[in-house]
Design an enzyme around this catalytic site. Structure first.
Site, PDB file in Angstrom:
ATOM      1  N   ASN A 117      41.237  44.651  33.101  1.00 52.63           N
ATOM      2  CA  ASN A 117      40.632  43.318  33.078  1.00 52.63           C
ATOM      3  C   ASN A 117      41.740  42.272  33.020  1.00 52.63           C
ATOM      4  O   ASN A 117      42.824  42.527  32.489  1.00 52.63           O
ATOM      5  CB  ASN A 117      39.731  43.161  31.848  1.00 52.63           C
ATOM      6  CG  ASN A 117      39.001  41.833  31.833  1.00 52.63           C
ATOM      7  OD1 ASN A 117      38.535  41.351  32.868  1.00 52.63           O
ATOM      8  ND2 ASN A 117      38.904  41.211  30.661  1.00 52.63           N
ATOM      9  N   HIS A 119      42.392  38.398  31.620  1.00 52.29           N
ATOM     10  CA  HIS A 119      41.788  37.431  30.693  1.00 52.29           C
ATOM     11  C   HIS A 119      42.700  36.212  30.583  1.00 52.29           C
ATOM     12  O   HIS A 119      43.901  36.356  30.328  1.00 52.29           O
ATOM     13  CB  HIS A 119      41.580  38.076  29.320  1.00 52.29           C
ATOM     14  CG  HIS A 119      40.895  37.161  28.361  1.00 52.29           C
ATOM     15  ND1 HIS A 119      39.553  36.862  28.451  1.00 52.29           N
ATOM     16  CD2 HIS A 119      41.371  36.442  27.316  1.00 52.29           C
ATOM     17  CE1 HIS A 119      39.232  36.005  27.503  1.00 52.29           C
ATOM     18  NE2 HIS A 119      40.308  35.728  26.799  1.00 52.29           N
ATOM     19  N   SER A 146      46.575  37.422  30.391  1.00 51.24           N
ATOM     20  CA  SER A 146      46.880  38.813  30.017  1.00 51.24           C
ATOM     21  C   SER A 146      46.106  39.764  30.918  1.00 51.24           C
ATOM     22  O   SER A 146      44.958  39.490  31.280  1.00 51.24           O
ATOM     23  CB  SER A 146      46.425  39.094  28.577  1.00 51.24           C
ATOM     24  OG  SER A 146      46.928  38.134  27.678  1.00 51.24           O
ATOM     25  N   ASP A 155      37.631  42.132  25.363  1.00 54.40           N
ATOM     26  CA  ASP A 155      38.984  41.576  25.532  1.00 54.40           C
ATOM     27  C   ASP A 155      39.962  42.167  24.516  1.00 54.40           C
ATOM     28  O   ASP A 155      40.947  41.514  24.134  1.00 54.40           O
ATOM     29  CB  ASP A 155      38.974  40.037  25.414  1.00 54.40           C
ATOM     30  CG  ASP A 155      38.092  39.383  26.467  1.00 54.40           C
ATOM     31  OD1 ASP A 155      38.032  39.911  27.592  1.00 54.40           O
ATOM     32  OD2 ASP A 155      37.464  38.359  26.160  1.00 54.40           O
TER      33      ASP A 155
HETATM   34  C1  GRF Z   1      39.840  34.153  35.994  1.00 50.81           C
HETATM   35  O1  GRF Z   1      40.265  33.037  35.291  1.00 50.81           O
HETATM   36  C2  GRF Z   1      39.997  35.380  35.152  1.00 50.81           C
HETATM   37  O2  GRF Z   1      41.077  35.323  34.291  1.00 50.81           O
HETATM   38  C3  GRF Z   1      38.716  35.388  34.366  1.00 50.81           C
HETATM   39  O3  GRF Z   1      37.744  34.921  35.284  1.00 50.81           O
HETATM   40  C4  GRF Z   1      38.344  34.105  36.266  1.00 50.81           C
HETATM   41  C5  GRF Z   1      37.980  34.653  37.616  1.00 50.81           C
HETATM   42  O4  GRF Z   1      38.341  33.822  38.671  1.00 50.81           O
HETATM   43  N1  GRF Z   1      38.457  36.688  33.823  1.00 50.81           N
HETATM   44  P1  GRF Z   1      38.184  34.331  40.182  1.00 50.81           P
HETATM   45  O5  GRF Z   1      36.721  34.696  40.394  1.00 50.81           O
HETATM   46  O6  GRF Z   1      39.103  35.484  40.388  1.00 50.81           O
HETATM   47  O7  GRF Z   1      38.554  33.135  41.022  1.00 50.81           O
END
Ligand code: GRF
Length: 214
Positions: A117, A119, A146, A155
């Site tokens: 994931n 985050h 991260s 998370d």
């Molecule tokens: C990103 O900021 C990621 O860190 C979070 O969700 C957002 C996804 O953006 N988990 P995208 O759909 O890849 O543009």
């Protein structure tokens, strides 16, 4: 150091889960196309219909599936369909890229060590939502992103890598999000490449890079 420059026959099969615009998905598609990842994106799954990430998948000729959580009677039924679909693509790696559903431990457990994931915070700071706003409210001088292995704790799985950005006095929630997003697009493909070339591993709840505990 072994660095793959082409997609080999033993390349990793990656399934990407999204809920939105899919800009991280795009970064992964581009990295695969450039040969920076020894893998192929076997499928993209979205829990939301009509999101832009699905268009990105279709444009790249990647099978795109919608499993709308609202069509299911509860989280367990949704997750049962989700895992059935994921497993039908026989993935080596499952990548959560802006996938905005909380996942039960029963769902996550079989994928432990092969699910990543991203985050938008310097974990363990700011688990959950509104990370940029919280960093600003707390007057943080640095913020970032991260990538971690997914475990049952939201998370909370072992962190693999982080990228930092400076928080300026002039930053807004949006400007900070943009700065962090740029870092995300570099970091995620890099970590996925490490996993696919087996430099990154997960053993007994810990992440290892080139055999060293992170
Ligand atoms: C990103 O900021 C990621 O860190 C979070 O969700 C957002 C996804 O953006 N988990 P995208 O759909 O890849 O543009």
């Amino acid at each position: 150091m072994i660095q793959s420059t082409s997609v080999e026959s033993n390349s990793a099969r990656i399934v990407v889960l999204i809920s939105g615009s899919g800009s991280n998905l795009q970064a992964l598609i581009d990295a695969v196309d450039m040969g920076a990842i020894n893998g192929e994106i076997a499928a993209v799954i979205s829990n939301k219909p009509g999101v832009y990430g699905l268009d990105r998948a279709k444009k790249a000729e990647i099978p795109a599936v919608v499993i709308d959580h609202r069509d299911y009677d509860g989280r367990a039924a949704f997750e049962a369909e989700l895992s059935k679909t994921i497993n039908s693509f026989s993935p080596d790696l499952i990548v959560l890229a802006g996938f905005m559903r909380i996942l039960n431990s029963e769902f996550v457990q079989p994928y432990e060590g092969k699910m990543l994931n991203i985050h938008p915070s310097l974990l363990p700071k700011y688990k959950g939502l509104h990370t940029h706003r919280r960093a600003l409210e707390n007057g943080d001088k640095e913020h970032g992103v991260s990538v971690h292995f997914v475990t049952a704790e939201l998370d909370g799985g072992p962190v693999i890598a982080q990228r930092k950005v400076k928080v300026e006095n002039s930053d807004t929630e949006q400007s900070l999000q943009e700065k962090v997003r740029q870092q995300e697009h570099q970091l995620y493909p890099e970590v996925v490449a490490w996993f696919c070339s087996k430099r990154l591993e997960y053993k007994n709840g810990q992440a290892f890079f080139d055999g060293e505990a992170l």
